[in-house]
Design a protein around this motif. Structure first.
Motif, PDB file in Angstrom:
ATOM      1  N   GLY A   1      71.487  38.896  72.978  1.00  0.00           N
ATOM      2  CA  GLY A   1      71.066  38.121  72.172  1.00  0.00           C
ATOM      3  C   GLY A   1      70.323  37.258  72.182  1.00  0.00           C
ATOM      4  O   GLY A   1      69.071  36.697  71.468  1.00  0.00           O
ATOM      5  N   LEU A   2      69.281  38.096  73.431  1.00  0.00           N
ATOM      6  CA  LEU A   2      67.649  37.147  73.797  1.00  0.00           C
ATOM      7  C   LEU A   2      66.401  38.228  73.395  1.00  0.00           C
ATOM      8  O   LEU A   2      65.358  37.728  73.509  1.00  0.00           O
ATOM      9  N   GLY A   3      67.289  39.811  73.370  1.00  0.00           N
ATOM     10  CA  GLY A   3      66.002  41.114  73.152  1.00  0.00           C
ATOM     11  C   GLY A   3      65.899  40.815  75.006  1.00  0.00           C
ATOM     12  O   GLY A   3      66.017  40.614  75.437  1.00  0.00           O
TER      13      GLY A   3
ATOM     14  N   GLY B   1      61.576  52.505  81.136  1.00  0.00           N
ATOM     15  CA  GLY B   1      62.188  53.195  81.920  1.00  0.00           C
ATOM     16  C   GLY B   1      63.684  52.982  81.524  1.00  0.00           C
ATOM     17  O   GLY B   1      64.441  52.861  80.639  1.00  0.00           O
ATOM     18  N   PRO B   2      65.014  53.552  82.157  1.00  0.00           N
ATOM     19  CA  PRO B   2      66.186  53.245  81.974  1.00  0.00           C
ATOM     20  C   PRO B   2      66.884  51.980  82.336  1.00  0.00           C
ATOM     21  O   PRO B   2      68.304  51.725  81.804  1.00  0.00           O
TER      22      PRO B   2
ATOM     23  N   TYR C   1      62.058  49.860  67.843  1.00  0.00           N
ATOM     24  CA  TYR C   1      62.434  50.852  68.956  1.00  0.00           C
ATOM     25  C   TYR C   1      63.964  50.470  68.796  1.00  0.00           C
ATOM     26  O   TYR C   1      64.216  49.892  68.374  1.00  0.00           O
TER      27      TYR C   1
ATOM     28  N   GLN D   1      67.211  52.046  70.711  1.00  0.00           N
ATOM     29  CA  GLN D   1      68.351  51.174  72.217  1.00  0.00           C
ATOM     30  C   GLN D   1      69.411  51.882  72.352  1.00  0.00           C
ATOM     31  O   GLN D   1      70.816  51.167  71.778  1.00  0.00           O
TER      32      GLN D   1
ATOM     33  N   ASN E   1      73.019  52.945  77.170  1.00  0.00           N
ATOM     34  CA  ASN E   1      73.027  52.807  78.238  1.00  0.00           C
ATOM     35  C   ASN E   1      72.055  54.489  78.717  1.00  0.00           C
ATOM     36  O   ASN E   1      72.068  55.219  79.586  1.00  0.00           O
ATOM     37  N   LYS E   2      71.236  53.797  77.637  1.00  0.00           N
ATOM     38  CA  LYS E   2      69.739  54.891  77.399  1.00  0.00           C
ATOM     39  C   LYS E   2      68.332  53.916  77.508  1.00  0.00           C
ATOM     40  O   LYS E   2      67.853  52.549  76.979  1.00  0.00           O
ATOM     41  N   GLY E   3      67.197  54.087  77.682  1.00  0.00           N
ATOM     42  CA  GLY E   3      65.986  53.413  77.511  1.00  0.00           C
ATOM     43  C   GLY E   3      65.468  53.583  75.857  1.00  0.00           C
ATOM     44  O   GLY E   3      65.807  53.942  75.615  1.00  0.00           O
ATOM     45  N   LEU E   4      65.180  52.544  76.102  1.00  0.00           N
ATOM     46  CA  LEU E   4      64.036  52.142  75.022  1.00  0.00           C
ATOM     47  C   LEU E   4      63.445  53.528  74.418  1.00  0.00           C
ATOM     48  O   LEU E   4      62.565  53.937  74.788  1.00  0.00           O
TER      49      LEU E   4
ATOM     50  N   LEU F   1      60.645  54.317  70.756  1.00  0.00           N
ATOM     51  CA  LEU F   1      59.917  54.315  69.527  1.00  0.00           C
ATOM     52  C   LEU F   1      60.664  54.771  68.331  1.00  0.00           C
ATOM     53  O   LEU F   1      60.151  56.075  68.596  1.00  0.00           O
TER      54      LEU F   1
ATOM     55  N   PHE G   1      65.233  47.465  67.563  1.00  0.00           N
ATOM     56  CA  PHE G   1      64.433  45.641  68.246  1.00  0.00           C
ATOM     57  C   PHE G   1      63.370  46.650  67.602  1.00  0.00           C
ATOM     58  O   PHE G   1      62.938  46.980  66.556  1.00  0.00           O
TER      59      PHE G   1
ATOM     60  N   PHE H   1      59.753  40.717  71.718  1.00  0.00           N
ATOM     61  CA  PHE H   1      61.018  41.620  70.497  1.00  0.00           C
ATOM     62  C   PHE H   1      61.970  40.951  69.878  1.00  0.00           C
ATOM     63  O   PHE H   1      61.639  39.601  70.298  1.00  0.00           O
TER      64      PHE H   1
ATOM     65  N   ALA I   1      65.389  39.518  68.240  1.00  0.00           N
ATOM     66  CA  ALA I   1      66.593  39.534  69.210  1.00  0.00           C
ATOM     67  C   ALA I   1      67.824  40.875  69.307  1.00  0.00           C
ATOM     68  O   ALA I   1      68.623  41.573  70.168  1.00  0.00           O
ATOM     69  N   GLY I   2      67.180  41.614  68.185  1.00  0.00           N
ATOM     70  CA  GLY I   2      68.065  43.023  68.739  1.00  0.00           C
ATOM     71  C   GLY I   2      68.794  43.422  67.336  1.00  0.00           C
ATOM     72  O   GLY I   2      70.023  41.969  67.226  1.00  0.00           O
TER      73      GLY I   2
END
Lengths: 114, 110
Positions: free
Chosen positions: A40-42, A106-107, B36, B38, B41-44, B46, B90, B100, B102-103
């Protein structure tokens, strides 16, 4: 391909411990960043670095410090971990030279402080 | 100061139907804007970026976004959702550093 690696995917620490999160990038990027991600906060910026030994505070630097002794490596330090620092931590790198540049992530490290 | 607002925290669509993820931005000068994605369980990763060239920006996996200065919006669209699109998205505005939203969590129903 750009690669950003983080030292751990999951970490469990106790309140008061000193915690080191390591990040390494292999693309010779000038800029490196540490974010924390909470539902909720990004993503919120903790610290960033635009050159070796240079650092700037982001939006939420309290309780954190950073170190950049080599261009490819950027470390996040929790001097005395607290439960409110339980979060996902993401490292990113990017080229210098102004805005509009993509960041590579990164992950992530999921840190739990008990 | 720069900021972004993602207008929906969760969007649910059926496979094969259009996707619309909404983003409004605030910037005191001409912004650079990004989307972006996500996956769990993965990274962000583009999806696409706008940097004052064409206002309609095409990204990966069939996504595109349109920069509308008059509406201060940068909505993300895709004509036909696929199950693999289920993820968190995002919206980002970039100045000295990135800010960013909040998604928006996208769910795709079979």
């Amino acid at each position: 391909d750009v690669k950003v690696t983080q030292s751990s995917r999951y970490l469990v620490k106790r309140t008061g411990e000193k915690v080191f999160l390591e990040c390494v990038q292999d693309m010779d990027h000038e800029n490196m960043f540490w974010y924390r991600q909470d539902p909720g906060l990004g993503l919120r910026l903790i610290y960033f670095s635009y050159d070796v030994k240079m650092k700037e505070k982001g939006d939420i630097p309290e309780g954190y410090s950073v170190s950049r002794e080599k261009k490819e490596r950027f470390s996040l330090i929790l001097e005395s971990a607290s439960t409110n620092q339980t979060s996902m931590y993401l490292c990113a790198s990017g080229q210098g030279g102004g805005s509009g540049k993509e960041q590579y992530f990164g992950p992530g490290t999921r840190l739990t402080v008990t | 100061a720069q900021s972004v607002t993602q207008l929906d925290s969760h969007v649910s669509v059926s496979e094969g139907t259009p996707v619309l993820l909404r983003c409004n931005y605030s910037s005191s000068y001409s912004p650079s804007l990004f989307w972006y994605v996500q996956h769990p369980n993965k990274g962000l990763q583009l999806l696409l970026k706008y940097t004052s060239a064409a206002t309609l920006v095409k990204g990966i996996n069939g996504f595109e976004a349109e920069f509308k200065k008059s509406e201060t919006s940068f909505h993300l669209t895709k004509p036909s959702a696929h199950m693999s699109d289920a993820a968190e998205y995002f919206c980002v505005v970039s100045g000295r550093h990135m800010r960013f939203g909040a998604g928006t969590r996208l769910t795709v129903k079979p």
